[in-house]
Design an enzyme around this catalytic site. Structure first.
Site, PDB file in Angstrom:
ATOM      1  CG  ASP A   1      33.534  42.101  37.823  1.00 52.18           C
ATOM      2  OD1 ASP A   1      34.535  41.386  37.978  1.00 52.18           O
ATOM      3  OD2 ASP A   1      32.410  41.832  38.323  1.00 52.18           O
ATOM      4  CB  ILE A   2      28.645  40.896  35.699  1.00 49.03           C
ATOM      5  CG1 ILE A   2      27.195  41.000  35.256  1.00 49.03           C
ATOM      6  CG2 ILE A   2      28.827  39.883  36.816  1.00 49.03           C
ATOM      7  CD1 ILE A   2      26.670  39.742  34.585  1.00 49.03           C
TER       8      ILE A   2
ATOM      9  CG  ASN B   1      41.432  37.204  42.993  1.00 50.85           C
ATOM     10  OD1 ASN B   1      42.194  37.699  43.816  1.00 50.85           O
ATOM     11  ND2 ASN B   1      40.266  37.749  42.702  1.00 50.85           N
TER      12      ASN B   1
ATOM     13  CD  GLU C   1      33.967  34.450  42.581  1.00 52.48           C
ATOM     14  OE1 GLU C   1      33.209  34.803  41.669  1.00 52.48           O
ATOM     15  OE2 GLU C   1      34.096  35.059  43.662  1.00 52.48           O
ATOM     16  CB  VAL C   2      36.091  33.080  36.061  1.00 50.18           C
ATOM     17  CG1 VAL C   2      35.967  32.695  34.593  1.00 50.18           C
ATOM     18  CG2 VAL C   2      34.771  33.629  36.597  1.00 50.18           C
TER      19      VAL C   2
ATOM     20  CG  HIS D   1      39.906  36.947  35.563  1.00 49.27           C
ATOM     21  ND1 HIS D   1      39.854  35.575  35.667  1.00 49.27           N
ATOM     22  CD2 HIS D   1      39.463  37.431  36.759  1.00 49.27           C
ATOM     23  CE1 HIS D   1      39.387  35.247  36.864  1.00 49.27           C
ATOM     24  NE2 HIS D   1      39.164  36.350  37.550  1.00 49.27           N
TER      25      HIS D   1
HETATM   26  P1  AMP Z   1      37.724  35.953  40.292  1.00 51.61           P
HETATM   27  O1  AMP Z   1      37.172  35.718  41.655  1.00 51.61           O
HETATM   28  O2  AMP Z   1      39.049  36.678  40.329  1.00 51.61           O
HETATM   29  O3  AMP Z   1      37.765  34.687  39.459  1.00 51.61           O
HETATM   30  O4  AMP Z   1      36.747  36.986  39.598  1.00 51.61           O
HETATM   31  C1  AMP Z   1      35.743  36.637  38.711  1.00 51.61           C
HETATM   32  C2  AMP Z   1      35.020  37.925  38.381  1.00 51.61           C
HETATM   33  O5  AMP Z   1      34.217  37.693  37.239  1.00 51.61           O
HETATM   34  C3  AMP Z   1      34.081  38.435  39.484  1.00 51.61           C
HETATM   35  O6  AMP Z   1      34.481  39.754  39.876  1.00 51.61           O
HETATM   36  C4  AMP Z   1      32.712  38.419  38.826  1.00 51.61           C
HETATM   37  O7  AMP Z   1      31.898  39.504  39.218  1.00 51.61           O
HETATM   38  C5  AMP Z   1      33.067  38.477  37.343  1.00 51.61           C
HETATM   39  N1  AMP Z   1      32.074  37.922  36.438  1.00 51.61           N
HETATM   40  C6  AMP Z   1      31.434  36.725  36.532  1.00 51.61           C
HETATM   41  N2  AMP Z   1      30.607  36.541  35.503  1.00 51.61           N
HETATM   42  C7  AMP Z   1      30.724  37.642  34.712  1.00 51.61           C
HETATM   43  C8  AMP Z   1      30.127  38.063  33.498  1.00 51.61           C
HETATM   44  N3  AMP Z   1      29.223  37.310  32.860  1.00 51.61           N
HETATM   45  N4  AMP Z   1      30.478  39.268  32.974  1.00 51.61           N
HETATM   46  C9  AMP Z   1      31.376  40.043  33.609  1.00 51.61           C
HETATM   47  N5  AMP Z   1      31.982  39.693  34.760  1.00 51.61           N
HETATM   48  C10 AMP Z   1      31.664  38.527  35.317  1.00 51.61           C
END
Ligand code: AMP
Length: 125
Positions: free
Chosen positions: A35-36, A97, A105-106, A110
Site C-alpha cells: 500500500d502506498i 472495504n 476508495e478504489v 482488494h
Molecule cells: P480502500 O479505501 O479500501 O479502497 O483502500 C484503497 C487503498 O489503496 C488505500 O489504502 C490507498 O493507500 C491505496 N492506494 C491508492 N493508490 C495506490 C497506489 N498507487 N499504490 C498502492 N496503493 C495505493
C-alpha cells in the site's frame, strides 16, 4: 443490478503497468503489492487480476480457479510477511472495504493485510 467496472481505476492501471507498484507476490490470476500509504508496519494489498469491483462481484463472476488462487495468495502473503500466528507470527488483520458504507476508495476488489503492530479496535464505535 449489473456490476459496472471502471477500467480506469488506479488498480487497473497498476495491472496494466501504467503506474508502478511494489509487488511482493504475483500469480497468473492475482497480484499483491505494498500500500502506498501504509497504515501499519506491514500493509499489503491483494487484488485479483480480473475486473471485479468487490468481493460479491468476484464470487458471482470469477472462475473457481481465480477464487482459489486469490484466497491462496492472501495466505501466501501472510506467510511470506511472517504474520501467521501458527508459524510464530503475531497475527494480522484482513480487511475488504466495500461500497459506500464500507468506505471503499478504489473500485477494484482488494483485501488489505495489516500487521506488525496491535491493530486496535475493529471499528470506530
Ligand atoms: P480502500 O479505501 O479500501 O479502497 O483502500 C484503497 C487503498 O489503496 C488505500 O489504502 C490507498 O493507500 C491505496 N492506494 C491508492 N493508490 C495506490 C497506489 N498507487 N499504490 C498502492 N496503493 C495505493
Amino acid at each position: 443490478m449489473e456490476y459496472k467496472y471502471d477500467k480506469d481505476n488506479i488498480f487497473a492501471k497498476i495491472l496494466r503497468k501504467e503506474i508502478p507498484s511494489e509487488i511482493v507476490y504475483e500469480t497468473e490470476n492475482s497480484l499483491a503489492f505494498k500500500d502506498i500509504n501504509p497504515a501499519a508496519p506491514t500493509h499489503i494489498l491483494i487484488i485479483p487480476k480480473g475486473s471485479y469491483i468487490n468481493y460479491d462481484h468476484f464470487i458471482k463472476d470469477a472462475s473457481e480457479e481465480e477464487i482459489v488462487d486469490f484466497n491462496r495468495v492472501i495466505v501466501e502473503v501472510v506467510r511470506q510477511e511472517k504474520l501467521s500466528p501458527n508459524l510464530g507470527g503475531h497475527g494480522y488483520r484482513l480487511i475488504a472495504n466495500t461500497g459506500l458504507n464500507g468506505v471503499q476508495e478504489v473500485p477494484h476488489l482488494h483485501f488489505h493485510v495489516l500487521g506488525g503492530r496491535n491493530m486496535g479496535p475493529m471499528v470506530v464505535r
